[in-house]
Design an enzyme around this catalytic site. Structure first.
Site, PDB file in Angstrom:
ATOM      1  N   TYR A  18       8.952  -2.989  10.370  1.00 30.69           N
ATOM      2  CA  TYR A  18       7.718  -2.643   9.563  1.00 30.69           C
ATOM      3  C   TYR A  18       7.000  -4.028   9.165  1.00 30.69           C
ATOM      4  O   TYR A  18       5.924  -4.121   9.388  1.00 30.69           O
ATOM      5  CB  TYR A  18       8.159  -2.147   8.120  1.00 30.69           C
ATOM      6  CG  TYR A  18       6.999  -1.803   7.320  1.00 30.69           C
ATOM      7  CD1 TYR A  18       6.585  -0.386   7.372  1.00 30.69           C
ATOM      8  CD2 TYR A  18       6.598  -2.430   6.262  1.00 30.69           C
ATOM      9  CE1 TYR A  18       5.512   0.047   6.892  1.00 30.69           C
ATOM     10  CE2 TYR A  18       5.167  -2.146   5.683  1.00 30.69           C
ATOM     11  CZ  TYR A  18       4.987  -0.899   5.692  1.00 30.69           C
ATOM     12  OH  TYR A  18       3.697  -0.378   5.263  1.00 30.69           O
ATOM     13  N   HIS A  22       3.209  -5.281  10.852  1.00 31.50           N
ATOM     14  CA  HIS A  22       2.259  -5.558   9.952  1.00 31.50           C
ATOM     15  C   HIS A  22       1.793  -7.041  10.147  1.00 31.50           C
ATOM     16  O   HIS A  22       0.824  -7.435  10.090  1.00 31.50           O
ATOM     17  CB  HIS A  22       2.488  -5.244   8.530  1.00 31.50           C
ATOM     18  CG  HIS A  22       2.405  -3.894   8.037  1.00 31.50           C
ATOM     19  ND1 HIS A  22       3.166  -2.807   8.518  1.00 31.50           N
ATOM     20  CD2 HIS A  22       1.039  -3.067   7.527  1.00 31.50           C
ATOM     21  CE1 HIS A  22       2.835  -1.820   7.861  1.00 31.50           C
ATOM     22  NE2 HIS A  22       1.508  -2.064   7.392  1.00 31.50           N
ATOM     23  N   TYR A  41      -5.546  -6.123  -0.282  1.00 31.12           N
ATOM     24  CA  TYR A  41      -4.697  -4.761   0.107  1.00 31.12           C
ATOM     25  C   TYR A  41      -3.456  -5.689   0.152  1.00 31.12           C
ATOM     26  O   TYR A  41      -3.016  -6.538   1.133  1.00 31.12           O
ATOM     27  CB  TYR A  41      -5.167  -4.335   1.300  1.00 31.12           C
ATOM     28  CG  TYR A  41      -4.437  -3.124   1.797  1.00 31.12           C
ATOM     29  CD1 TYR A  41      -3.204  -2.547   1.033  1.00 31.12           C
ATOM     30  CD2 TYR A  41      -4.575  -2.388   3.075  1.00 31.12           C
ATOM     31  CE1 TYR A  41      -2.509  -1.495   1.543  1.00 31.12           C
ATOM     32  CE2 TYR A  41      -3.947  -1.195   3.337  1.00 31.12           C
ATOM     33  CZ  TYR A  41      -2.790  -0.861   2.565  1.00 31.12           C
ATOM     34  OH  TYR A  41      -2.155   0.277   3.035  1.00 31.12           O
ATOM     35  N   TRP A  76      -2.784   4.279  14.420  1.00 30.29           N
ATOM     36  CA  TRP A  76      -1.776   3.643  13.668  1.00 30.29           C
ATOM     37  C   TRP A  76      -0.666   4.459  12.922  1.00 30.29           C
ATOM     38  O   TRP A  76       0.400   3.950  13.262  1.00 30.29           O
ATOM     39  CB  TRP A  76      -2.808   2.608  12.642  1.00 30.29           C
ATOM     40  CG  TRP A  76      -1.796   1.845  11.485  1.00 30.29           C
ATOM     41  CD1 TRP A  76      -1.270   1.913  10.578  1.00 30.29           C
ATOM     42  CD2 TRP A  76      -1.094   0.587  12.038  1.00 30.29           C
ATOM     43  NE1 TRP A  76      -0.398   0.997   9.911  1.00 30.29           N
ATOM     44  CE2 TRP A  76      -0.282  -0.004  10.969  1.00 30.29           C
ATOM     45  CE3 TRP A  76      -1.284  -0.200  13.205  1.00 30.29           C
ATOM     46  CZ2 TRP A  76       0.357  -1.149  10.965  1.00 30.29           C
ATOM     47  CZ3 TRP A  76      -0.431  -1.517  13.316  1.00 30.29           C
ATOM     48  CH2 TRP A  76       0.328  -1.754  12.113  1.00 30.29           C
ATOM     49  N   TRP A  77      -1.263   5.545  12.357  1.00 32.86           N
ATOM     50  CA  TRP A  77      -0.250   6.260  11.907  1.00 32.86           C
ATOM     51  C   TRP A  77       0.744   6.783  12.952  1.00 32.86           C
ATOM     52  O   TRP A  77       1.905   6.952  12.784  1.00 32.86           O
ATOM     53  CB  TRP A  77      -0.888   7.543  11.079  1.00 32.86           C
ATOM     54  CG  TRP A  77      -1.538   7.270   9.931  1.00 32.86           C
ATOM     55  CD1 TRP A  77      -1.556   6.225   9.211  1.00 32.86           C
ATOM     56  CD2 TRP A  77      -2.485   8.130   9.472  1.00 32.86           C
ATOM     57  NE1 TRP A  77      -2.114   6.399   8.226  1.00 32.86           N
ATOM     58  CE2 TRP A  77      -3.000   7.576   8.236  1.00 32.86           C
ATOM     59  CE3 TRP A  77      -2.730   9.528   9.832  1.00 32.86           C
ATOM     60  CZ2 TRP A  77      -3.997   8.216   7.529  1.00 32.86           C
ATOM     61  CZ3 TRP A  77      -4.196  10.047   8.870  1.00 32.86           C
ATOM     62  CH2 TRP A  77      -4.351   9.500   7.794  1.00 32.86           C
TER      63      TRP A  77
END
Length: 104
Positions: A18, A22, A41, A76-77
């Site tokens: 993860y 990112h 963010y 992206w999802w």
């Protein structure tokens, strides 16, 4: 501006993956987020529960609500769905959090 917070759920054993994904986030995705009024963010991981906490500033609520319909967001999802809890449309299961304290 609205501050938005939410939680998502990482699958066990994918903490490093993860972070890696990112760290290598696609420029077209960051551009979309910025162009949609997203700023400051951050995503935090509770390593004990594998709950991810997102916090962001939203400067354009309409553009924010339109993000799920953008092809880059959907791509992206799809890319992330193997390491997170997701909905049928591959979007991450995301639960809004209510702010109870904020110190400026």
């Amino acid at each position: 501006m609205e501050r938005i917070a939410f939680k998502m759920f990482l699958n066990k054993g994918f903490e490093a993956e993860y972070k890696k994904r990112h760290d290598e986030i696609w420029p077209e995705l960051t551009n979309l987020l910025k162009d949609s009024g997203i700023a400051n963010y951050s995503i935090f991981l509770d390593e004990e529960t594998l709950v991810l906490y997102g916090v962001l500033d939203c400067h354009n609520e309409i553009e924010y609500q339109n993000l799920p319909f953008q092809p880059v967001m959907q791509k992206w999802w799809e890319y992330m769905k193997d390491i997170m809890k997701t909905n049928e449309d591959s979007s991450p299961v995301s639960i809004p959090l209510r702010e109870v304290f904020y110190m400026k």
